[in-house]
Design an enzyme around this catalytic site. Structure first.
Site, PDB file in Angstrom:
ATOM      1  N   ASP A 129      10.794  48.089  20.354  1.00  0.00           N
ATOM      2  CA  ASP A 129      10.142  47.371  19.266  1.00  0.00           C
ATOM      3  C   ASP A 129      11.287  46.647  18.576  1.00  0.00           C
ATOM      4  OD1 ASP A 129       9.389  46.774  16.520  1.00  0.00           O
ATOM      5  OD2 ASP A 129       7.563  47.889  16.978  1.00  0.00           O
ATOM      6  N   HIS A 130      11.318  45.321  18.675  1.00  0.00           N
ATOM      7  CA  HIS A 130      12.552  44.643  18.265  1.00  0.00           C
ATOM      8  C   HIS A 130      12.827  44.781  16.761  1.00  0.00           C
ATOM      9  CE1 HIS A 130      10.120  41.137  17.009  1.00  0.00           C
ATOM     10  NE2 HIS A 130      11.179  40.789  16.308  1.00  0.00           N
ATOM     11  N   HIS A 153       5.417  46.727  14.812  1.00  0.00           N
ATOM     12  CA  HIS A 153       6.466  46.443  13.827  1.00  0.00           C
ATOM     13  C   HIS A 153       6.184  47.046  12.444  1.00  0.00           C
ATOM     14  CE1 HIS A 153       7.622  43.855  16.969  1.00  0.00           C
ATOM     15  NE2 HIS A 153       6.982  42.772  16.602  1.00  0.00           N
TER      16      HIS A 153
HETATM   17  C1  BG6 Z   1       6.816  39.278  17.557  1.00  0.00           C
HETATM   18  C2  BG6 Z   1       5.447  38.692  17.391  1.00  0.00           C
HETATM   19  O1  BG6 Z   1       6.734  40.563  18.114  1.00  0.00           O
HETATM   20  O2  BG6 Z   1       7.456  39.363  16.279  1.00  0.00           O
HETATM   21  C3  BG6 Z   1       5.536  37.315  16.735  1.00  0.00           C
HETATM   22  O3  BG6 Z   1       4.824  38.585  18.657  1.00  0.00           O
HETATM   23  C4  BG6 Z   1       6.299  37.400  15.430  1.00  0.00           C
HETATM   24  O4  BG6 Z   1       4.236  36.777  16.520  1.00  0.00           O
HETATM   25  C5  BG6 Z   1       7.634  38.102  15.641  1.00  0.00           C
HETATM   26  O5  BG6 Z   1       6.508  36.080  14.972  1.00  0.00           O
HETATM   27  C6  BG6 Z   1       8.346  38.328  14.332  1.00  0.00           C
HETATM   28  O6  BG6 Z   1       9.635  38.810  14.581  1.00  0.00           O
HETATM   29  P1  BG6 Z   1      10.885  38.359  13.702  1.00  0.00           P
HETATM   30  O7  BG6 Z   1      12.018  39.178  14.224  1.00  0.00           O
HETATM   31  O8  BG6 Z   1      11.044  36.887  13.908  1.00  0.00           O
HETATM   32  O9  BG6 Z   1      10.526  38.687  12.291  1.00  0.00           O
END
Ligand code: BG6
Length: 529
Positions: free
Chosen positions: A217-218, A280
Site C-alpha cells: 500500500d504505497h 490508504h
Molecule cells: C492511488 C489511487 O492508489 O493513490 C489514485 O489509485 C490516487 O486514485 C493515489 O490519486 C493517491 O496517492 P498519492 O501518493 O498521490 O497521494
C-alpha cells in the site's frame, strides 16, 4: 508563531543516526518492465537506493515484458525517463544530473526476458535465465518477483511461477531467511470486494506462505504515515490522552486537486470508495487507532493493526455519502466534469468523493467517531489526520464560555506540507482578558534535509530484507473489505440519480457536511497549498 522556522535546525537529543545496511544478494524480477509503474516509480526508487548505497552488492534486475527489449534498449529507455525525473525530485538540493556511478550499478545489473504472461514457456525461460543470473551475479538464488501488471494477472502469474518451481523455498522460516528465498510483491487492488479478495488470498496462499507475500500500500511508504506510530509510541506525552476520555473525534482527509486524468478505464468500475478507503485511508486510521504493540517485530505491529480492522464496525449505508465532481475551477483554471473525462461514460454513476462515519468497538475508542473523506477535484491537495480534543470542563475567565473556546486540535499533516501542529488557546495581549487560538507547528522541512524520494525506496528495501511491517497481511485485506462491503452493495443497487453533485474545486456535496452536522460537528477546511 505558526510559520516561524525554529531558531535552530539541530535535532534535539538525537542519538547517533541509525544507518541502514545494504540488503543481502538477490535478483528482482519485474513483470511489466515496460510499464508506467516501473518507469515512474520502481526504477527511480532503485536508482535512489543505488545512490545511497542501499542496493545489494550482488544484485540483478530482470525485466519481463511482452515487448521485445534488450538489456541495452531497456536501460536506454529507463535512463531517459530518469533524466526527465531527476530534475523534478522534491528535494531542496535537487540533484539535476544522474549520478553516473549509481546508474552504472543499476544498468549493469539489468537483463530482460521477453514473453507472454500466459505462456508457460516464458516461465521456463525465466527459470533458466535466473539460474544463469545466480551464477553470474552471485544472487544466491534469492528472488523478488514484482508484479507491476494489472491485478487480473496476479493469480495467473503466481500460478505459472509456482508450476515452474520458482516459488519454492525451504519450508522452515529460519532456513528460508538464509535462502534461497522467494518473495512475491503485488500492489492494490487486492480484489474488488470481500469475495474477490478472499478468492485472491486463497489462490496466493495455495502457492506461497504468507511470509512470502508482500502486499504494497504505497501510503505506507510515506514517511509521515510511518511517523504516526513513531510519534504516538515514542512520546510519553500523548498516549495518556489518546482515548475516549480526552478525544472528541478524529477526522481523516485525503483531498486531491487532480481529477481522474487518463485513468477513466480503471476508475469507472472502481470509484473513490474502493480506490482509496479500504486501503490508504484505513492504513492511516489503523496507525492512529492501534494499541501499542508489545515490540517492534513486524508481526507484533501487524497484529495490532489487524485488531483495529477486526474491531471496525461494518459500515451502514446511512453513514456514507458519495459525490461526483461536475465542471468547476481549480484555482483560476476551468476544469471539466468527471463525465466529460476520457473513457468515462456520459451518464457515469461512479463516485469521485466519499465521506464516512466510522466507529470502533473498543474500550479506547467507544463513542469516538472517525470521520473520513477523500475525493478528487477538491479545493486543495492535502492529506491530514486531525484529532479534536474535548473542551475544557469549565470556563474560568470572565466573558468566555466553554462553547466559545476554540477546541484543541492536534493535526498530523501527511502531505504535502509534512509536519504536525497543535492548536491551543492563549491570552491575547492587552489589558482585558481575551483569548485567541494559536498553533505550534513542526515542519519536516525545517528540521531534516529532504532526500530525493519517490516513496517506494523503503518499500522495495523492506521486500529485499524480508521485513513485512509495512505490508498488508491477507486477513487485514479481507477485514477492510468487510467494513465497506454493505456500502458498495447499496450503491451498486441504487445508482445515484443526483450526480454530479459537487463542483470541481469544492469539498464534496452538501450531504458530506450534513453527515457531521447531524452529530453537531463540522469538517475542518481543507488546507490550501
Ligand atoms: C492511488 C489511487 O492508489 O493513490 C489514485 O489509485 C490516487 O486514485 C493515489 O490519486 C493517491 O496517492 P498519492 O501518493 O498521490 O497521494
Amino acid at each position: 508563531m505558526t510559520d516561524a522556522p525554529p531558531a535552530t535546525t539541530t535535532v534535539l537529543a538525537a542519538p547517533p543516526r541509525r544507518q541502514a545496511a545494504p540488503p543481502g544478494p538477490c535478483a528482482m524480477v519485474i513483470f511489466g518492465a515496460g510499464g508506467d509503474l516501473t518507469k515512474r516509480l520502481l526504477v527511480p526508487a532503485l536508482y535512489n537506493l543505488a545512490r545511497t548505497g542501499l542496493l545489494p552488492e550482488h544484485f540483478a534486475l530482470v525485466g519481463v515484458d511482452l515487448a521485445a527489449m534488450t538489456a541495452e534498449s531497456w536501460a536506454g529507455e529507463l535512463h531517459a525517463m530518469l533524466q526527465s525525473f531527476v530534475g523534478n525530485q522534491e528535494s531542496e538540493d535537487s540533484l539535476t544530473q544522474i549520478d553516473a556511478k549509481a546508474w552504472q550499478l543499476l544498468a549493469g545489473a539489468m537483463s530482460t526476458v521477453q514473453g507472454d504472461l500466459n505462456d508457460a514457456a516464458l516461465y521456463q525461460r525465466l527459470k533458466d535465465h535466473l539460474q544463469a543470473v545466480a551464477h553470474d551475479r552471485g544472487t544466491g538464488g534469492n528472488c523478488l518477483f514484482y508484479l507491476a501488471v494489472a491485478d487480473r494477472f496476479f493469480g495467473p502469474v503466481a500460478a505459472q511461477l509456482g508450476h515452474a518451481g520458482l516459488l519454492a523455498q525451504p519450508a522452515e522460516k529460519d532456513a528460508a531467511e538464509a535462502g534461497p528465498w522467494r518473495r512475491l510483491v503485488i500492489e492494490k487492488p487486492f480484489g474488488h470486494g470481500v469475495d474477490s479478495a478472499r478468492a485472491l488470498n486463497r489462490e496466493l496462499r495455495g502457492l506461497l506462505e504468507e511470509e512470502q507475500i508482500f502486499r504494497i500500500d504505497h501510503f505506507l511508504g510515506k514517511e509521515t504515515v510511518q511517523n504516526i506510530m513513531a510519534f504516538r509510541f515514542s512520546n510519553g506525552l500523548f498516549e495518556p490522552i489518546w482515548n475516549r476520555d480526552r478525544i472528541d473525534h478524529v477526522q481523516i482527509t485525503v483531498a486531491e486537486e487532480l481529477g481522474v486524468e487518463h485513468r477513466g478505464k480503471f476508475y469507472e468500475p472502481t470509484g473513490a470508495l474502493r480506490d482509496m478507503v479500504p486501503n490508504h485511508v484505513f492504513q492511516i486510521l489503523a496507525m492512529v487507532a492501534m494499541e501499542p504493540p508489545g515490540g517492534f517485530g513486524s508481526e507484533q505491529i501487524r497484529n495490532r493493526k489487524a485488531d483495529v480492522f477486526a474491531q471496525l464496525r461494518t459500515l451502514r449505508p446511512e453513514d456514507a455519502v458519495r459525490g461526483q465532481y461536475g465542471p468547476g475551477s481549480i484555482g483560476d483554471r476551468a476544469v471539466p466534469a468527471y463525465r466529460s473525462e476520457p473513457d468515462v461514460a456520459p451518464d457515469s454513476k461512479t463516485e469521485t468523493f466519499v465521506a464516512l462515519r466510522l466507529g470502533l468497538d473498543t474500550w479506547r475508542w467507544a463513542g469516538v467517531p472517525f470521520y473520513l473523506r477523500t475525493g478528487k477535484r477538491m479545493s486543495g491537495r492535502a492529506t491530514e489526520v486531525a484529532i479534536r480534543f474535548k473542551p475544557a470542563p469549565y470556563a474560568p475567565f470572565a466573558d468566555t464560555d466553554v462553547a466559545s473556546l476554540a477546541p484543541n486540535w492536534l493535526v498530523l499533516n501527511i502531505q504535502p506540507d509534512e509536519g504536525i501542529s497543535l492548536q491551543f488557546e492563549v491570552k491575547r495581549p492587552g489589558p482585558v482578558v481575551d483569548l485567541a487560538a494559536v498553533q505550534m507547528a513542526f515542519r519536516y522541512r525545517d528540521w531534516f534535509p529532504r532526500e530525493p524520494n519517490v516513496g517506494y525506496e523503503t518499500l522495495i528495501y523492506d521486500c529485499m530484507i524480508g521485513d513485512q511491517t509495512l505490508f498488508q497481511r491477507g486477513d487485514m485485506v479481507e477485514e477492510t473489505w468487510r467494513v465497506v462491503q454493505p456500502v458498495l452493495d447499496a450503491w451498486a443497487s441504487t445508482p445515484a440519480p443526483y450526480f454530479p453533485n459537487y463542483a470541481s474545486g469544492h469539498d464534496g456535496p452538501e450531504a458530506a457536511h450534513h453527515l457531521l452536522a447531524e452529530d453537531g460537528r463540522a469538517w475542518r477546511p481543507v488546507p490550501k497549498g
